[in-house]
Design a protein around this motif. Structure first.
Motif, PDB file in Angstrom:
ATOM      1  N   LYS A   5       0.341  -1.143  -0.278  1.00  0.00           N
ATOM      2  CA  LYS A   5       0.430  -0.307   0.177  1.00  0.00           C
ATOM      3  C   LYS A   5       0.574   1.171  -0.073  1.00  0.00           C
ATOM      4  O   LYS A   5       2.209   1.438   0.547  1.00  0.00           O
ATOM      5  CB  LYS A   5      -0.729   0.201   1.353  1.00  0.00           C
ATOM      6  N   ASN A   6       0.625   2.729  -0.568  1.00  0.00           N
ATOM      7  CA  ASN A   6       1.310   3.710  -1.220  1.00  0.00           C
ATOM      8  C   ASN A   6       0.630   3.973   0.799  1.00  0.00           C
ATOM      9  O   ASN A   6       0.069   4.129   2.063  1.00  0.00           O
ATOM     10  CB  ASN A   6       0.555   4.917  -1.671  1.00  0.00           C
ATOM     11  N   ASP A   7       2.846   4.077   1.237  1.00  0.00           N
ATOM     12  CA  ASP A   7       2.707   4.867   2.840  1.00  0.00           C
ATOM     13  C   ASP A   7       2.015   6.049   2.913  1.00  0.00           C
ATOM     14  O   ASP A   7       1.884   6.805   1.777  1.00  0.00           O
ATOM     15  CB  ASP A   7       4.566   4.963   2.810  1.00  0.00           C
ATOM     16  N   GLU A   8       1.375   6.105   4.381  1.00  0.00           N
ATOM     17  CA  GLU A   8       0.428   8.022   4.563  1.00  0.00           C
ATOM     18  C   GLU A   8       1.807   7.741   5.624  1.00  0.00           C
ATOM     19  O   GLU A   8       2.255   7.529   6.729  1.00  0.00           O
ATOM     20  CB  GLU A   8      -0.180   7.620   5.034  1.00  0.00           C
ATOM     21  N   ALA A   9       1.514   9.536   5.754  1.00  0.00           N
ATOM     22  CA  ALA A   9       2.378  10.514   6.934  1.00  0.00           C
ATOM     23  C   ALA A   9       1.531  11.545   6.803  1.00  0.00           C
ATOM     24  O   ALA A   9       0.787  11.966   5.803  1.00  0.00           O
ATOM     25  CB  ALA A   9       3.696  10.864   6.520  1.00  0.00           C
ATOM     26  N   VAL A  10       1.297  11.886   8.723  1.00  0.00           N
ATOM     27  CA  VAL A  10       0.563  12.846   8.632  1.00  0.00           C
ATOM     28  C   VAL A  10       1.613  14.173   8.722  1.00  0.00           C
ATOM     29  O   VAL A  10       2.516  14.199   9.754  1.00  0.00           O
ATOM     30  CB  VAL A  10       0.405  12.641   9.988  1.00  0.00           C
ATOM     31  N   ILE A  11       1.555  15.357   7.972  1.00  0.00           N
ATOM     32  CA  ILE A  11       2.626  16.333   8.009  1.00  0.00           C
ATOM     33  C   ILE A  11       2.069  17.729   8.000  1.00  0.00           C
ATOM     34  O   ILE A  11       1.305  17.770   7.220  1.00  0.00           O
ATOM     35  CB  ILE A  11       3.645  16.331   7.174  1.00  0.00           C
ATOM     36  N   PHE A  12       2.019  18.674   9.014  1.00  0.00           N
ATOM     37  CA  PHE A  12       1.444  19.627   9.574  1.00  0.00           C
ATOM     38  C   PHE A  12       0.436  19.227   9.379  1.00  0.00           C
ATOM     39  O   PHE A  12      -0.425  20.452   9.090  1.00  0.00           O
ATOM     40  CB  PHE A  12       2.003  20.822   8.582  1.00  0.00           C
ATOM     41  N   GLY A  13      -0.304  18.024  10.318  1.00  0.00           N
ATOM     42  CA  GLY A  13      -2.050  18.004   9.717  1.00  0.00           C
ATOM     43  C   GLY A  13      -2.343  17.646   8.661  1.00  0.00           C
ATOM     44  O   GLY A  13      -3.671  17.195   8.179  1.00  0.00           O
ATOM     45  N   LYS A  14      -1.545  17.422   7.565  1.00  0.00           N
ATOM     46  CA  LYS A  14      -1.768  17.446   5.992  1.00  0.00           C
ATOM     47  C   LYS A  14      -1.492  15.721   5.953  1.00  0.00           C
ATOM     48  O   LYS A  14      -0.663  15.229   6.340  1.00  0.00           O
ATOM     49  CB  LYS A  14      -1.549  17.596   5.447  1.00  0.00           C
ATOM     50  N   LEU A  15      -2.659  14.753   5.386  1.00  0.00           N
ATOM     51  CA  LEU A  15      -2.284  13.970   5.511  1.00  0.00           C
ATOM     52  C   LEU A  15      -1.189  13.083   3.349  1.00  0.00           C
ATOM     53  O   LEU A  15      -1.900  13.712   2.544  1.00  0.00           O
ATOM     54  CB  LEU A  15      -3.638  12.658   4.764  1.00  0.00           C
ATOM     55  N   ILE A  16      -0.364  12.674   3.574  1.00  0.00           N
ATOM     56  CA  ILE A  16       0.403  12.605   2.650  1.00  0.00           C
ATOM     57  C   ILE A  16       0.833  11.467   2.062  1.00  0.00           C
ATOM     58  O   ILE A  16       0.454  10.358   3.308  1.00  0.00           O
ATOM     59  CB  ILE A  16       1.656  13.102   2.709  1.00  0.00           C
ATOM     60  N   LEU A  17       0.069  10.667   1.052  1.00  0.00           N
ATOM     61  CA  LEU A  17       0.530   9.377   0.651  1.00  0.00           C
ATOM     62  C   LEU A  17       1.690   9.493  -0.498  1.00  0.00           C
ATOM     63  O   LEU A  17       2.463  10.112  -1.330  1.00  0.00           O
ATOM     64  CB  LEU A  17      -0.203   9.311  -0.546  1.00  0.00           C
ATOM     65  N   THR A  18       2.482   8.777   0.103  1.00  0.00           N
ATOM     66  CA  THR A  18       3.589   7.884  -1.005  1.00  0.00           C
ATOM     67  C   THR A  18       3.603   7.156  -2.412  1.00  0.00           C
ATOM     68  O   THR A  18       3.373   6.750  -2.070  1.00  0.00           O
ATOM     69  CB  THR A  18       4.704   7.913   0.119  1.00  0.00           C
ATOM     70  N   LYS A  19       4.727   8.003  -2.958  1.00  0.00           N
ATOM     71  CA  LYS A  19       5.451   7.014  -4.220  1.00  0.00           C
ATOM     72  C   LYS A  19       5.566   5.169  -4.110  1.00  0.00           C
ATOM     73  O   LYS A  19       5.116   4.766  -4.047  1.00  0.00           O
ATOM     74  CB  LYS A  19       5.630   6.728  -5.607  1.00  0.00           C
ATOM     75  N   ARG A  20       6.356   5.281  -2.777  1.00  0.00           N
ATOM     76  CA  ARG A  20       6.865   4.374  -2.135  1.00  0.00           C
ATOM     77  C   ARG A  20       5.674   3.089  -1.504  1.00  0.00           C
ATOM     78  O   ARG A  20       5.018   3.867  -0.934  1.00  0.00           O
ATOM     79  CB  ARG A  20       7.668   4.594  -1.562  1.00  0.00           C
ATOM     80  N   LYS A  21       5.809   2.245  -1.622  1.00  0.00           N
ATOM     81  CA  LYS A  21       4.342   1.306  -0.869  1.00  0.00           C
ATOM     82  C   LYS A  21       5.833   0.377   0.570  1.00  0.00           C
ATOM     83  O   LYS A  21       6.396   0.217  -0.194  1.00  0.00           O
ATOM     84  CB  LYS A  21       3.774   0.137  -1.906  1.00  0.00           C
ATOM     85  N   VAL A  22       4.994   0.445   1.144  1.00  0.00           N
ATOM     86  CA  VAL A  22       4.664  -0.496   2.455  1.00  0.00           C
ATOM     87  C   VAL A  22       3.249  -1.550   2.614  1.00  0.00           C
ATOM     88  O   VAL A  22       3.011  -1.001   2.352  1.00  0.00           O
ATOM     89  CB  VAL A  22       5.432   0.605   3.532  1.00  0.00           C
ATOM     90  N   ALA A  23       4.413  -2.034   3.494  1.00  0.00           N
ATOM     91  CA  ALA A  23       3.477  -3.194   4.240  1.00  0.00           C
ATOM     92  C   ALA A  23       3.804  -3.423   5.827  1.00  0.00           C
ATOM     93  O   ALA A  23       5.677  -3.348   5.457  1.00  0.00           O
ATOM     94  CB  ALA A  23       3.667  -4.531   4.001  1.00  0.00           C
ATOM     95  N   TRP A  24       3.415  -3.932   6.725  1.00  0.00           N
ATOM     96  CA  TRP A  24       4.095  -4.417   7.697  1.00  0.00           C
ATOM     97  C   TRP A  24       3.753  -5.797   8.175  1.00  0.00           C
ATOM     98  O   TRP A  24       2.064  -5.688   8.041  1.00  0.00           O
ATOM     99  CB  TRP A  24       3.045  -2.860   8.680  1.00  0.00           C
ATOM    100  N   TYR A  25       3.877  -6.614   8.758  1.00  0.00           N
ATOM    101  CA  TYR A  25       3.434  -8.037   8.796  1.00  0.00           C
ATOM    102  C   TYR A  25       4.315  -8.690  10.034  1.00  0.00           C
ATOM    103  O   TYR A  25       5.800  -7.875  10.847  1.00  0.00           O
ATOM    104  CB  TYR A  25       4.705  -9.313   7.852  1.00  0.00           C
ATOM    105  N   GLY A  26       3.971  -9.199  11.170  1.00  0.00           N
ATOM    106  CA  GLY A  26       4.391  -9.765  12.623  1.00  0.00           C
ATOM    107  C   GLY A  26       3.929 -10.472  13.274  1.00  0.00           C
ATOM    108  O   GLY A  26       2.417 -11.105  12.483  1.00  0.00           O
ATOM    109  N   ASP A  27       4.079 -10.720  14.473  1.00  0.00           N
ATOM    110  CA  ASP A  27       3.105 -11.968  15.252  1.00  0.00           C
ATOM    111  C   ASP A  27       1.925 -11.392  16.029  1.00  0.00           C
ATOM    112  O   ASP A  27       1.372 -10.069  15.575  1.00  0.00           O
ATOM    113  CB  ASP A  27       4.511 -11.760  17.132  1.00  0.00           C
ATOM    114  N   SER A  28       0.802 -12.167  15.863  1.00  0.00           N
ATOM    115  CA  SER A  28      -0.810 -11.560  16.140  1.00  0.00           C
ATOM    116  C   SER A  28      -0.740 -10.183  16.643  1.00  0.00           C
ATOM    117  O   SER A  28      -0.590  -9.792  17.697  1.00  0.00           O
ATOM    118  CB  SER A  28      -1.097 -12.467  16.668  1.00  0.00           C
ATOM    119  N   GLY A  29      -0.740  -9.122  16.332  1.00  0.00           N
ATOM    120  CA  GLY A  29      -1.433  -7.831  16.359  1.00  0.00           C
ATOM    121  C   GLY A  29      -1.403  -7.205  16.992  1.00  0.00           C
ATOM    122  O   GLY A  29      -1.680  -5.373  17.424  1.00  0.00           O
ATOM    123  N   PHE A  30       0.374  -7.011  16.827  1.00  0.00           N
ATOM    124  CA  PHE A  30       1.190  -6.209  16.997  1.00  0.00           C
ATOM    125  C   PHE A  30       0.317  -4.368  16.122  1.00  0.00           C
ATOM    126  O   PHE A  30       0.049  -4.650  15.386  1.00  0.00           O
ATOM    127  CB  PHE A  30       2.678  -6.506  16.208  1.00  0.00           C
TER     128      PHE A  30
END
Length: 203
Positions: free
Chosen positions: A47-72
């Motif tokens: 998914k496109n990465d999201e960041a909140v900068i100065f209260g504004k939601l920014i979407l990056t071209k770079r994509k990310v994913a987050w995996y791990g042990d349950s519920g992290f």
């Protein structure tokens, strides 16, 4: 200091002070590296990465994913992500990283850079959710890219080339004293997938 043709020795600390960075070089054969790259591009829930900068939601071209042990959950750039369940390939890679480094990891943040025009600005991975001074194992598949460190006080820099199928480990007080980045470049047209295996502290 540029380290573009180092004699790969994972016991060598690439930083002159205030932290430890070890480069293991290519851990995987070219065939295995190509296979992992293809599988990760196809099976990860990018998914496109999201960041909140100065209260504004920014979407990056770079994509990310987050995996791990349950519920992290993991919070950075003012956004919170919940870990997806491990895939078989990620569990394979996690086991290899743990065997190589002697560390244990419970999560992995993946980044997909479609070309050299996508990079990452100076930052340190020192979020409160991460184990303090814990090791981060950074695995790269795909295009070779320059990676740089900068000391927060002295501004001294160290750079190296991250190869296809390679492992870089950052540990100790590295995140406290050093920033790192992936500078953009117009000379690279192929994608790169980066996996950073981390330890999240239990809430």
């Amino acid at each position: 200091m540029d380290l573009f043709n180092p004699h790969t020795d994972e016991t060598t600390n690439l930083l002159p002070k205030d932290g430890t960075v070890n480069y293991y070089g290519k851990l995987f054969s070219r065939a295995d590296s190509n296979r992992y790259l293809e599988v990760l591009l196809d099976t990860i829930e990018w998914k496109n990465d999201e960041a909140v900068i100065f209260g504004k939601l920014i979407l990056t071209k770079r994509k990310v994913a987050w995996y791990g042990d349950s519920g992290f959950e993991y919070t950075y750039s003012n956004t919170t992500k919940k870990a997806l369940s491990w895939t078989p390939e990620l569990l394979e890679l996690k086991a290899i990283m743990e065997e190589k480094t002697g560390e244990t990891f419970n999560s992995c943040l993946l980044n997909l850079y479609h070309s050299g025009e996508e990079g990452m600005a100076w930052h340190s991975d020192a979020e409160k959710d991460l184990k303090k001074n814990g090791a981060i194992a950074s695995v790269s598949f795909g295009a070779e890219r320059k990676f740089a460190f900068k000391h927060k006080e002295t501004k001294e820099t160290v750079s190296l080339l991250l190869e296809h199928g390679s492992l870089l480990v950052m540990k100790g007080t590295t995140q406290t004293h050093w920033l790192h980045r992936l500078p953009p470049t117009k000379t690279v047209s192929k994608p790169r997938v980066n996996l950073t295996f981390r330890t999240i502290v239990n809430p």
